[in-house]
Write a protein that holds these residues in place. Structure first.
Motif, PDB file in Angstrom:
ATOM      1  N   ALA A  85      -3.424  13.729   1.916  1.00 25.19           N
ATOM      2  CA  ALA A  85      -3.416  12.330   1.460  1.00 25.19           C
ATOM      3  C   ALA A  85      -3.195  12.269  -0.049  1.00 25.19           C
ATOM      4  N   VAL A  94      -1.067   4.589  -0.843  1.00 27.31           N
ATOM      5  CA  VAL A  94      -0.545   5.574   0.098  1.00 27.31           C
ATOM      6  C   VAL A  94       0.523   6.425  -0.564  1.00 27.31           C
ATOM      7  N   LEU A 103       0.007  13.723   7.460  1.00 27.83           N
ATOM      8  CA  LEU A 103       0.888  13.180   6.425  1.00 27.83           C
ATOM      9  C   LEU A 103       1.865  14.219   5.904  1.00 27.83           C
ATOM     10  N   ALA A 159       0.140  10.649  -2.017  1.00 25.69           N
ATOM     11  CA  ALA A 159       0.026   9.663  -3.087  1.00 25.69           C
ATOM     12  C   ALA A 159       0.679  10.139  -4.374  1.00 25.69           C
ATOM     13  N   GLY A 187       3.638   6.840   6.081  1.00 25.89           N
ATOM     14  CA  GLY A 187       2.255   6.746   5.666  1.00 25.89           C
ATOM     15  C   GLY A 187       1.240   6.657   6.783  1.00 25.89           C
ATOM     16  N   GLU A 232       0.816  -1.205   0.000  1.00 24.34           N
ATOM     17  CA  GLU A 232       0.000   0.000   0.000  1.00 24.34           C
ATOM     18  C   GLU A 232       0.853   1.261   0.000  1.00 24.34           C
ATOM     19  N   THR A 233       2.139   1.156   0.377  1.00 28.53           N
ATOM     20  CA  THR A 233       3.005   2.332   0.470  1.00 28.53           C
ATOM     21  C   THR A 233       3.747   2.558  -0.844  1.00 28.53           C
TER      22      THR A 233
END
Length: 311
Positions: free
Chosen positions: A264, A173, A295, A268, A193, A29-30
């Motif tokens: 966010a 992420v 973030l 990304a 993240g 996801e990162t």
């Protein structure tokens, strides 16, 4: 030896390659990680060689679930709180090594701790379950360069140097995991993240910060890292002549991390936009101010390292 790098779409052939000691980039996801069997000196050495990564910089091992942790590391009380709250997820914990861990000493760079993560992407966990191995996996890019958030990004930097890429699409992420150590108290070693504030709420108290100039105990602590080809100037209100502006919020920019000021979305987009600037030939990059909250703390960390003097 130059390899042919295959693109894979299912985890089974990727798991087979990892079990054979080969290198496979895979999505989380990162960012995309460059995976190798963490029990194998040869596989881990191949990771360092493919990336051109200094061997004093330790690696994160990726596991499928919390039940596997005790094979390799000890969960302290504070670490267990965070593991239960945030795993699987974009959090890495630096834990004391178990007595008979079997990990290659190259993974830990000779330290008595190991960085551990359980990724929150079903494809990644499927791969890890199939291997039933601890998989060492730094970001799948040449050392010091911009981290990859798509399979194509991996190929741009490592094609011909690794065996395969498991393509799971863009990473959601887009920033590496937050890293927390516990020597002697919970300490923020790298923002990432998972926002720091969420970790502190789970613990019930603030995270400590590492001493300035402390030795490297976790990935992502090198001063110069995540760098695009061009030089980077931070907190720019506007671009100077010859600069390309990477904006944030309601500013007129050549490329904008988030016109609406969404952190966010900016996280990304960060590495993807830095790669776009590379492709456009930007040699001087100015970056708008980013709020240093949530973030934004991790975004600013990456940008400061991208802007640092390069050796």
């Amino acid at each position: 030896m130059t390899l042919s790098t295959d693109i894979l779409t299912t985890p089974t052939p990727a798991a087979r390659l990892l079990a054979q000691g080969r290198l496979v980039a895979f999505p989380t996801e990162t960012v995309y990680g460059l995976g190798g069997n963490a029990l194998s000196d040869a596989a881990v050495a191949a990771i360092y060689a493919a990336k051109g990564r200094p061997r004093f910089n330790p690696l994160i091992i990726h596991l499928a679930d919390i039940a596997q942790i005790s094979r390799f590391a000890h969960l302290t009380d504070a670490a267990a709180i965070l593991a239960q709250a945030f795993w699987p997820g974009p959090l890495t914990l630096v834990l004391p090594l178990a007595a008979d861990h079997g990990l290659s000493p190259l993974v830990t760079a000779g330290l008595d701790t190991v960085a551990v993560r359980i990724p929150d992407l079903p494809l990644a966990r499927d791969l890890l379950r199939l291997t039933d191995l601890p998989i060492a996996a730094p970001s799948a890019n040449p050392s010091g360069r911009v981290s990859p958030t798509t399979a194509q990004h991996v190929l741009d930097g490592l094609s011909g140097k690794i065996d395969a890429v498991l393509d799971g699409g863009p990473c959601g992420v887009g920033l590496e995991s937050t890293i927390v150590g516990f020597d002697p108290v919970p300490t923020l070693l790298r923002p990432g993240g998972l926002p720091t504030q969420a970790i502190e709420r789970a613990l019930g108290y603030p995270l400590a910060l590492p001493d300035t100039g402390a030795k490297i105990t976790a990935p992502g602590q090198l001063t110069s890292h995540y760098a695009p080809l061009g030089t980077v100037r931070l907190n720019a209100q506007s671009a100077r002549p010859g600069e390309t502006l990477l904006g944030f919020g309601a500013v007129k920019a050549d490329l904008n991390l988030s016109p609406g000021g969404d952190l966010a979305q900016a996280a990304a987009n960060l590495f993807r936009h830095l790669r776009t600037l590379d492709a456009q030939g930007a040699r001087k990059i100015a970056v708008s101010p980013i709020p240093d909250t949530g973030l934004g703390q991790a975004i600013n960390d990456r940008l400061r390292r991208a802007a640092a003097p390069r050796g």
